[in-house]
Write a protein that holds these residues in place. Structure first.
Motif, PDB file in Angstrom:
ATOM      1  N   VAL A 145      69.953  39.197  -1.886  1.00  0.00           N
ATOM      2  CA  VAL A 145      69.785  38.459  -3.140  1.00  0.00           C
ATOM      3  C   VAL A 145      70.648  37.203  -3.137  1.00  0.00           C
ATOM      4  N   VAL A 146      71.888  37.318  -2.707  1.00  0.00           N
ATOM      5  CA  VAL A 146      72.783  36.154  -2.666  1.00  0.00           C
ATOM      6  C   VAL A 146      72.257  35.114  -1.686  1.00  0.00           C
TER       7      VAL A 146
ATOM      8  N   SER B 185      70.233  30.886  -8.801  1.00  0.00           N
ATOM      9  CA  SER B 185      71.335  30.448  -9.660  1.00  0.00           C
ATOM     10  C   SER B 185      72.189  31.635 -10.108  1.00  0.00           C
ATOM     11  N   ASP B 186      73.352  31.320 -10.666  1.00  0.00           N
ATOM     12  CA  ASP B 186      74.237  32.363 -11.177  1.00  0.00           C
ATOM     13  C   ASP B 186      73.583  33.141 -12.315  1.00  0.00           C
ATOM     14  N   ARG B 187      72.867  32.426 -13.178  1.00  0.00           N
ATOM     15  CA  ARG B 187      72.184  33.103 -14.284  1.00  0.00           C
ATOM     16  C   ARG B 187      71.117  34.057 -13.757  1.00  0.00           C
ATOM     17  N   ALA B 188      70.369  33.635 -12.757  1.00  0.00           N
ATOM     18  CA  ALA B 188      69.340  34.503 -12.174  1.00  0.00           C
ATOM     19  C   ALA B 188      69.986  35.736 -11.546  1.00  0.00           C
ATOM     20  N   PHE B 189      71.135  35.564 -10.903  1.00  0.00           N
ATOM     21  CA  PHE B 189      71.826  36.700 -10.302  1.00  0.00           C
ATOM     22  C   PHE B 189      72.278  37.683 -11.381  1.00  0.00           C
ATOM     23  N   ARG B 190      72.795  37.158 -12.507  1.00  0.00           N
ATOM     24  CA  ARG B 190      73.202  38.033 -13.608  1.00  0.00           C
ATOM     25  C   ARG B 190      72.020  38.846 -14.123  1.00  0.00           C
TER      26      ARG B 190
ATOM     27  N   PRO C 235      65.701  31.450 -15.286  1.00  0.00           N
ATOM     28  CA  PRO C 235      66.243  32.381 -14.289  1.00  0.00           C
ATOM     29  C   PRO C 235      65.245  33.465 -13.869  1.00  0.00           C
ATOM     30  N   LEU C 236      64.432  33.952 -14.811  1.00  0.00           N
ATOM     31  CA  LEU C 236      63.410  34.942 -14.445  1.00  0.00           C
ATOM     32  C   LEU C 236      62.353  34.323 -13.543  1.00  0.00           C
ATOM     33  N   ALA C 237      62.019  33.067 -13.804  1.00  0.00           N
ATOM     34  CA  ALA C 237      61.052  32.378 -12.940  1.00  0.00           C
ATOM     35  C   ALA C 237      61.599  32.258 -11.521  1.00  0.00           C
ATOM     36  N   GLU C 238      62.911  32.007 -11.399  1.00  0.00           N
ATOM     37  CA  GLU C 238      63.539  31.960 -10.067  1.00  0.00           C
ATOM     38  C   GLU C 238      63.399  33.299  -9.350  1.00  0.00           C
ATOM     39  N   LEU C 239      63.684  34.377 -10.068  1.00  0.00           N
ATOM     40  CA  LEU C 239      63.600  35.711  -9.470  1.00  0.00           C
ATOM     41  C   LEU C 239      62.166  36.041  -9.062  1.00  0.00           C
ATOM     42  N   ARG C 240      61.199  35.620  -9.854  1.00  0.00           N
ATOM     43  CA  ARG C 240      59.792  35.835  -9.499  1.00  0.00           C
ATOM     44  C   ARG C 240      59.411  34.994  -8.290  1.00  0.00           C
TER      45      ARG C 240
END
Length: 97
Positions: A11-12, A17-22, A54-59
């Protein structure tokens, strides 16, 4: 089977971003069940509109998948709710495909 340390390293390394990681950590601690965006936002101390990017980044990197549901409230009003969960191992999401 991957260990939690290997999963976090992946994941790292995905350059989110930091928000996406949180958000990822909150979703991962919740398990494989679907979690509402409102519950995720509350858990990280943000507003529901602040977690969209951030959710869009994770997707985008294929770590989570989302599902939109048309639901009825207690006052008989219908509305859309978005739910998120970790992408099951061995599958791809629509964003990653």
């Amino acid at each position: 089977m991957t260990t939690p340390a290997e999963t976090v390293a992946t994941v790292v390394a995905s350059d989110i971003s930091d928000r996406a990681f949180r958000l990822y950590v909150v979703i991962a601690l919740h398990g494989d069940a679907w979690m509402s965006c409102q519950d995720i936002a509350t858990a990280v101390g943000m507003k529901s509109h602040e977690i969209r990017m951030p959710l869009a980044e994770l997707r985008r990197v294929g770590l989570v998948e989302r599902e939109r549901r048309y639901e009825r409230h207690a006052k008989n009003r219908k509305t859309w709710h978005t739910y998120v969960r970790l992408t099951p191992a061995g599958t791809t999401t629509e964003a990653a495909a």
